[in-house]
Design an enzyme around this catalytic site. Structure first.
Site, PDB file in Angstrom:
ATOM      1  N   HIS A  56       0.849  -1.191   0.000  1.00 41.79           N
ATOM      2  CA  HIS A  56       0.000   0.000   0.000  1.00 41.79           C
ATOM      3  C   HIS A  56       0.881   1.235   0.000  1.00 41.79           C
ATOM      4  CE1 HIS A  56      -3.495   2.429   2.020  1.00 41.79           C
ATOM      5  NE2 HIS A  56      -3.018   3.007   0.934  1.00 41.79           N
ATOM      6  N   GLU A 103       1.220   8.228  -4.116  1.00 34.89           N
ATOM      7  CA  GLU A 103       2.086   7.841  -2.999  1.00 34.89           C
ATOM      8  C   GLU A 103       3.387   8.646  -2.999  1.00 34.89           C
ATOM      9  OE1 GLU A 103       1.568   5.540  -0.370  1.00 34.89           O
ATOM     10  OE2 GLU A 103      -0.488   5.822  -1.059  1.00 34.89           O
ATOM     11  N   HIS A 107       3.799  10.922   0.183  1.00 37.45           N
ATOM     12  CA  HIS A 107       4.727  10.339   1.143  1.00 37.45           C
ATOM     13  C   HIS A 107       6.188  10.324   0.674  1.00 37.45           C
ATOM     14  CE1 HIS A 107       1.313   9.069   3.539  1.00 37.45           C
ATOM     15  NE2 HIS A 107       0.792   8.449   2.490  1.00 37.45           N
TER      16      HIS A 107
END
Length: 240
Positions: A56, A103, A107
């Protein structure tokens, strides 16, 4: 008066030394997050035939979208794209790089504050490396925890991972709605420090990251949250 002056000086020294050890805004922990595709698709009303845990994300414990001008470029990770497609797939749009873009922006640009992760290739490559190193598929199988119609205790799942790696993971489930008695295994987080050494996933006061999974209720169920020790765990098999 001398005491007050001493206290002020001591506090200043302490703050400076703390800032030097952990500069403001620098992350101290990475959360390697793997999810079970069957549970994800129960939540998102999609269909998947993945029969193994997939990535994930790899999330620093502080900061999101640290550099929105640093755009994702798939050509920079072209050599690892086949591995990305297999182990870090977009379960909603399998042929699209949107998930990786998301992502990276949210992040990856924060993880990049560390020299060891300061490029797209380093970030995604390290996530894949950690995914293979902390192989949930093998660990659970070794402990006879397999997708099926039977139920497990949360202690069974926790102990399998803790005995393999020596640290406590964070395990998240889809909880049943009112009157329900079984929770569905959804996501497992394993944490490492800045040197990629294992550490516990207990949330600290400095953590600002948040779960990326949707929290929309499904069939009367609640969204994803930490599993309940008092409730059986259902590990759903691949749907034909």
């Amino acid at each position: 008066m001398r005491f007050i002056a001493f206290a002020v000086i001591f506090s200043a020294v302490y703050l400076c030394s703390s800032a030097f050890t952990h500069p403001r805004g620098e992350w101290t922990k990475l959360i390697l997050t793997q999810h079970w595709p069957q549970t994800f698709c129960k939540m998102e009303h999609c269909k998947t035939d993945f029969s193994y845990w997939t990535l994930h994300g790899l999330w620093p414990n502080t900061g999101v979208r640290c550099n929105t001008s640093w755009h994702f470029n798939a050509s920079l990770i072209e050599d690892i794209l086949p591995e990305m497609e297999k182990f870090w797939p977009d379960l909603l749009e399998p042929s699209s790089p949107k998930f990786w873009n998301y992502e990276w922006t949210k992040h990856g640009t924060c993880a990049a504050k560390s020299e060891s992760l300061n490029s797209e290739h380093k970030y995604f490559g390290k996530a894949l490396e950690l995914y293979h190193k902390f192989d949930l598929n093998s660990v659970l199988l070794k402990n006879q925890i397999v997708p099926s119609e039977k139920h497990y205790t949360l202690e069974d799942v926790e102990e399998a991972i803790t005995s393999a790696y020596g640290v406590k993971p964070k395990i998240q489930c889809v909880h049943p709605g009112q009157g329900g008695q079984v929770q569905i295994l959804g996501q497992i987080e394993i944490c490492v420090d800045r040197d990629f050494q294992l550490m516990g996933c207990e949330k600290s006061s400095e953590d600002t990251w948040s779960n990326d999974l949707p929290t929309v209720p499904v069939s009367g169920q609640s969204g994803l949250s930490v599993c309940d020790h008092s409730m059986p765990v259902y590990y759903p098999p691949v749907q034909a």
